[in-house]
Enzyme design. Sequence first.
Site, PDB file in Angstrom:
ATOM      1  N   SER A 182       0.797  -1.219   0.000  1.00  0.00           N
ATOM      2  CA  SER A 182       0.000   0.000   0.000  1.00  0.00           C
ATOM      3  C   SER A 182       0.834   1.275   0.000  1.00  0.00           C
ATOM      4  O   SER A 182       0.350   2.320  -0.426  1.00  0.00           O
ATOM      5  CB  SER A 182      -0.945   0.004   1.202  1.00  0.00           C
ATOM      6  N   HIS A 210      -5.471  -3.639  -2.255  1.00  0.00           N
ATOM      7  CA  HIS A 210      -5.253  -2.631  -3.306  1.00  0.00           C
ATOM      8  C   HIS A 210      -5.278  -3.231  -4.701  1.00  0.00           C
ATOM      9  O   HIS A 210      -5.077  -2.520  -5.685  1.00  0.00           O
ATOM     10  CB  HIS A 210      -3.932  -1.897  -3.073  1.00  0.00           C
ATOM     11  N   LYS A 241     -12.070   0.193  -1.114  1.00  0.00           N
ATOM     12  CA  LYS A 241     -11.177   0.987  -1.975  1.00  0.00           C
ATOM     13  C   LYS A 241     -11.787   1.045  -3.378  1.00  0.00           C
ATOM     14  O   LYS A 241     -12.720   1.802  -3.587  1.00  0.00           O
ATOM     15  CB  LYS A 241      -9.772   0.408  -1.917  1.00  0.00           C
TER      16      LYS A 241
HETATM   17  C1  LIG Z   1      -2.865  -3.614   2.215  1.00  0.00           C
HETATM   18  C2  LIG Z   1      -4.099  -3.275   2.982  1.00  0.00           C
HETATM   19  N1  LIG Z   1      -4.776  -4.258   3.586  1.00  0.00           N
HETATM   20  C3  LIG Z   1      -5.896  -4.005   4.283  1.00  0.00           C
HETATM   21  C4  LIG Z   1      -6.395  -2.728   4.406  1.00  0.00           C
HETATM   22  C5  LIG Z   1      -7.618  -2.490   5.225  1.00  0.00           C
HETATM   23  O1  LIG Z   1      -8.721  -2.350   4.390  1.00  0.00           O
HETATM   24  P1  LIG Z   1      -9.995  -1.520   4.903  1.00  0.00           P
HETATM   25  O2  LIG Z   1      -9.704  -0.088   4.642  1.00  0.00           O
HETATM   26  O3  LIG Z   1     -11.105  -2.093   4.085  1.00  0.00           O
HETATM   27  O4  LIG Z   1     -10.133  -1.826   6.354  1.00  0.00           O
HETATM   28  C6  LIG Z   1      -5.731  -1.678   3.800  1.00  0.00           C
HETATM   29  C7  LIG Z   1      -6.282  -0.291   3.899  1.00  0.00           C
HETATM   30  O5  LIG Z   1      -5.811   0.586   4.462  1.00  0.00           O
HETATM   31  C8  LIG Z   1      -4.549  -1.939   3.068  1.00  0.00           C
HETATM   32  O6  LIG Z   1      -3.871  -0.953   2.494  1.00  0.00           O
END
Ligand SMILES: Cc1ncc(COP(=O)(O)O)c(C=O)c1O
Length: 393
Positions: A182, A210, A241
């Site tokens: 991310s 992502h 997202k």
């Molecule tokens: C790699 C990754 N996994 C999981 C999440 C968590 O997802 P959510 O925003 O749906 O809780 C994020 C978001 O920030 C992320 O970047």
Amino acid sequence: MRRDPLAYLTAELASLKAQGLYRQLRILEDEQKPRTTVDHRDVVNLSSNNYLGLTTHPRLRERALEATRRFGVGTGSVRTIAGTMAIHMELERRLAEFKQTEAVVVFQSGFAANAGTVSAILTKEDVVISDELNHASIIDGCRLSRATIKVFPHKDVDAARKIVKELPASQRKLLITDGVFSMDGDLGALPALCDLAEETGCIMMVDDAHASGVFGKNGRGTVDHFQMHGRVDIQVGTLSKAIGALGGYVAGNRNLIEFLYHRARPFLFSTSHPPSVVMACMAALDVLEQEPEIIERLWDNTRFFKEGLHRLGFNTGLSESPITPVIAGEGAKAMLLSDKLFERGVFAQGIAFPTVARDKARVRTIVTATHTREDLQYALDAFAAVGREIGLI
Ligand SMILES: Cc1ncc(COP(=O)(O)O)c(C=O)c1O
């Protein structure tokens, strides 16, 4: 008067301020769109994860409103008591079909999906072998499971192999990577990790937060992108997202999903999605299937913007996705870059330690399918001006 037992936090905050790392929350005063208003300023927005512009897509908006009219605003219960509506089951069925797995369980967020799954399937007797840049929700899931955590350097599959080979063959092992990282926008070493998992009997898990809606056919994710179907035991995706709404899910075989229905704590102990969110997610799946050109637009914009940053001479790391970091060095420099861009009408959030390494602070940019070329050129011009002003290029 009672002494404030939280007074020590004042010193913590002062320390953040002294390091130039203290942030005011930016306030969005309009919709989550490529051009919007933040803190009273009209900006080109390069900070959202709204990859496909679905947060404001008419079909999602309409389905959410219909669902609210028909089913109300909330479910009033956790999934395991009275909070499973027919539409929750329908969304899970649609997602399983989309991911080409036997079954799917939906969680309240991607964070809950990762943390809830890892902590449910492992015990303190087990081992997790985890990429050093994996998301915080994976790390928290590992900690909650009380399994032993072994971290391998970013994408270094040889190092992961060495760790696995030193462990007893009989010990249960989870090999885990982000699909797209991310903060750097590069892809996990999925094919080589799948080989390693098969060779050594590890459970293979990927967090495709992502990659959902971005990589693979119709946005099915990195397992589809790398053609690893059937070789990844646990796929996590997010609905927060590219899908434009909120939530996370786990795709895998029926056993895994049944087990998570019984043991994943966010599933058991937190209220289920409101109907509007569930129906908006289903509308998003329709859009991915019926309007795949939206994903093409995302990639066209990604190529245009990345090439522009490269031509200007910025260090953008090793990104392979619409997430493009502009690496500034120390935290204060990244925050300065972000602030000066903002003054010129470009919203690109600064990211510093502990989210990224101390010397790799950055401004993270994410383009979306709905940016116009004028939006992106405007942003590139601002990057050029500020980059020269603060000596980055
Ligand atoms: C790699 C990754 N996994 C999981 C999440 C968590 O997802 P959510 O925003 O749906 O809780 C994020 C978001 O920030 C992320 O970047």
